[in-house]
Structure formats: structure tokens, C-alpha cells
Design a protein around this motif. Structure first.
Motif, short mmCIF file in Angstrom:
data_model
loop_
_atom_site.label_atom_id
_atom_site.label_comp_id
_atom_site.label_asym_id
_atom_site.label_seq_id
_atom_site.Cartn_x
_atom_site.Cartn_y
_atom_site.Cartn_z
N ASP A 1 -2.57 81.31 51.25
CA ASP A 1 -1.38 81.98 50.84
C ASP A 1 -0.38 81.76 51.99
N GLY A 2 0.91 81.89 51.30
CA GLY A 2 2.17 81.68 52.19
C GLY A 2 2.54 82.75 53.01
N CYS A 3 2.39 84.08 52.42
CA CYS A 3 2.88 85.41 52.86
C CYS A 3 1.86 86.42 52.55
N PRO A 4 1.96 87.49 53.24
CA PRO A 4 0.96 88.75 52.77
C PRO A 4 1.01 89.18 51.42
N VAL A 5 1.73 88.66 50.51
CA VAL A 5 1.98 88.96 48.98
C VAL A 5 0.36 88.83 48.53
N ASN A 6 -0.10 87.52 49.12
CA ASN A 6 -1.30 86.96 48.89
C ASN A 6 -1.41 86.87 47.24
N CYS A 7 -0.68 86.06 46.85
CA CYS A 7 -0.61 85.65 45.37
C CYS A 7 -1.79 84.85 44.92
N ALA A 8 -2.32 83.71 45.62
CA ALA A 8 -3.27 82.93 45.54
C ALA A 8 -4.76 83.70 45.63
N SER A 9 -4.82 84.17 46.50
CA SER A 9 -6.28 85.03 46.50
C SER A 9 -6.40 86.11 45.50
N LYS A 10 -5.30 86.90 45.45
CA LYS A 10 -5.39 87.86 44.47
C LYS A 10 -5.33 87.20 42.81
N THR A 11 -5.03 86.08 42.45
CA THR A 11 -5.14 85.29 41.22
C THR A 11 -6.56 85.01 41.22
N GLY B 1 -12.22 86.90 38.96
CA GLY B 1 -13.69 87.15 39.18
C GLY B 1 -14.10 86.16 40.04
N PHE B 2 -13.33 85.52 40.87
CA PHE B 2 -13.80 84.39 42.00
C PHE B 2 -13.90 85.16 43.32
N LYS B 3 -14.86 84.87 44.12
CA LYS B 3 -14.81 85.20 45.26
C LYS B 3 -14.18 84.28 46.57
N VAL B 4 -13.19 84.77 47.13
CA VAL B 4 -12.72 83.75 48.20
C VAL B 4 -13.53 83.81 49.34
N ASP B 5 -13.77 82.44 49.47
CA ASP B 5 -14.62 82.60 51.07
C ASP B 5 -14.01 82.21 52.36
N ARG B 6 -12.86 81.85 51.94
CA ARG B 6 -11.77 81.47 53.24
C ARG B 6 -10.16 81.84 52.89
N HIS B 7 -9.75 82.74 53.31
CA HIS B 7 -8.45 83.04 53.12
C HIS B 7 -7.67 82.93 54.39
N ILE B 8 -6.67 81.83 54.35
CA ILE B 8 -5.53 81.78 55.35
C ILE B 8 -3.95 82.09 54.50
N VAL B 9 -3.31 82.84 55.47
CA VAL B 9 -1.84 83.19 55.52
C VAL B 9 -1.10 82.52 56.24
N ILE B 10 -0.14 81.50 55.92
CA ILE B 10 0.77 80.74 56.59
C ILE B 10 1.57 81.55 57.61
N SER B 11 2.08 82.77 56.95
CA SER B 11 3.21 83.46 57.84
C SER B 11 2.14 84.24 58.94
N GLU B 12 0.97 83.95 58.77
CA GLU B 12 0.32 84.80 60.05
C GLU B 12 -0.12 83.87 61.15
N LEU B 13 0.47 82.77 60.83
CA LEU B 13 0.10 81.46 61.84
C LEU B 13 1.33 81.34 62.73
N GLY B 14 2.29 82.43 62.66
CA GLY B 14 3.59 82.05 63.79
C GLY B 14 4.66 81.61 62.81
N ILE B 15 4.81 81.31 61.64
CA ILE B 15 5.80 80.80 60.76
C ILE B 15 6.43 81.81 59.95
N LYS B 16 7.70 82.30 60.25
CA LYS B 16 8.48 83.07 59.60
C LYS B 16 8.61 82.65 58.19
#
Length: 127
Positions: free
Chosen positions: A71-81, A86-101
Motif C-alpha cells: 500500500d502507498g498510505c495508511p488507507v490500505n486499499c490494497a490490503s483491504k481489497t 477473503g484473502f489472508k495477506v502474509d506480508r503488508h508494506i506501507v510505503i508512507s511508513e518508510l519515510g516517504i511523505k
């Protein structure tokens, strides 16, 4: 030539779903997914197709051993979709949490692309 990166999850069948949102971080998620696929880390798949419940994409996701949502931001559209489908997300990365505004600029800056890719690879290789 870039060094090939291996997933630390040990799975050969990894599905990668970026949010591809309308912001710099959304586009960085897409870029990260493309690079992960180029490095044979997994297969980039269409997150919107999951939202549309496209039968072929649903079957491909079901056949995956691991699912990574970027996901790009904390709205988490990809993981929520994925979770709503009905899918389990094994790994979740949020780009904005990597220090990029997050901003609305879709012309990606080289330094942000490098930073997002480097940190994404580090996270995926860490476990």
C-alpha cells in the motif's frame, strides 16, 4: 546488472498486489511491485481485478502460497481489497511508513524510487 533478490518467505509462488493509488506513494507501490517481479520475487497481480472479483485473478490469487500487499498510505486499499475478497495477506508494506511523505505528484523522484525499493527489499528479506 542488479543483484537478484530472494524472498525470505521461502515460497516460490508469491502474489504481489500494489495499491497503485493516485499519489506519489501509490505509484511507488506499483513501481516496487514491478521491480519485485523483475527480480523473480513473485508475480505482480492486479488488485483492482480482485476488487472486481475477476474469476481468473481470483483463481490466481487462490493458487498463491503467499500474498504480499504493498500500500502507498495508511488507507490500505490494497490490503483491504484482498481481505474483503477473503484473502489472508502474509506480508503488508506501507510505503508512507518508510519515510516517504505522501503527495499528489505522480512524477516519481529517483531518490524516492530508490529509497522505496531498497526498504521494501529489506523488509521482505528480513523474515
Amino acid at each position: 546488472m542488479a543483484e537478484e533478490v530472494k524472498c525470505a518467505c521461502g515460497s516460490a509462488n508469491v502474489a504481489i498486489f500494489p495499491c497503485s493509488g493516485a499519489s506519489n506513494v501509490g505509484q511507488l507501490s506499483n513501481k516496487a511491485a514491478i521491480e519485485l517481479e523483475k527480480q523473480n520475487f513473485g508475480n505482480m497481480m492486479c488488485t483492482v481485478g480482485i476488487g472486481a472479483r475477476a474469476p481468473g485473478l481470483m483463481k490466481s490469487a487462490e493458487a498463491s502460497e503467499k500474498i504480499i500487499a504493498i500500500d502507498g498510505c495508511p488507507v490500505n486499499c490494497a490490503s483491504k481489497t484482498l481481505e474483503l475478497a477473503g484473502f489472508k495477506v502474509d506480508r503488508h508494506i506501507v510505503i508512507s511508513e518508510l519515510g516517504i511523505k505522501k503527495n499528489k505528484d505522480k512524477d516519481l523522484k529517483d531518490n524516492e524510487v530508490s529509497e522505496a525499493l531498497e526498504k521494501t527489499f529489506e523488509i521482505l528479506q528480513s523474515e
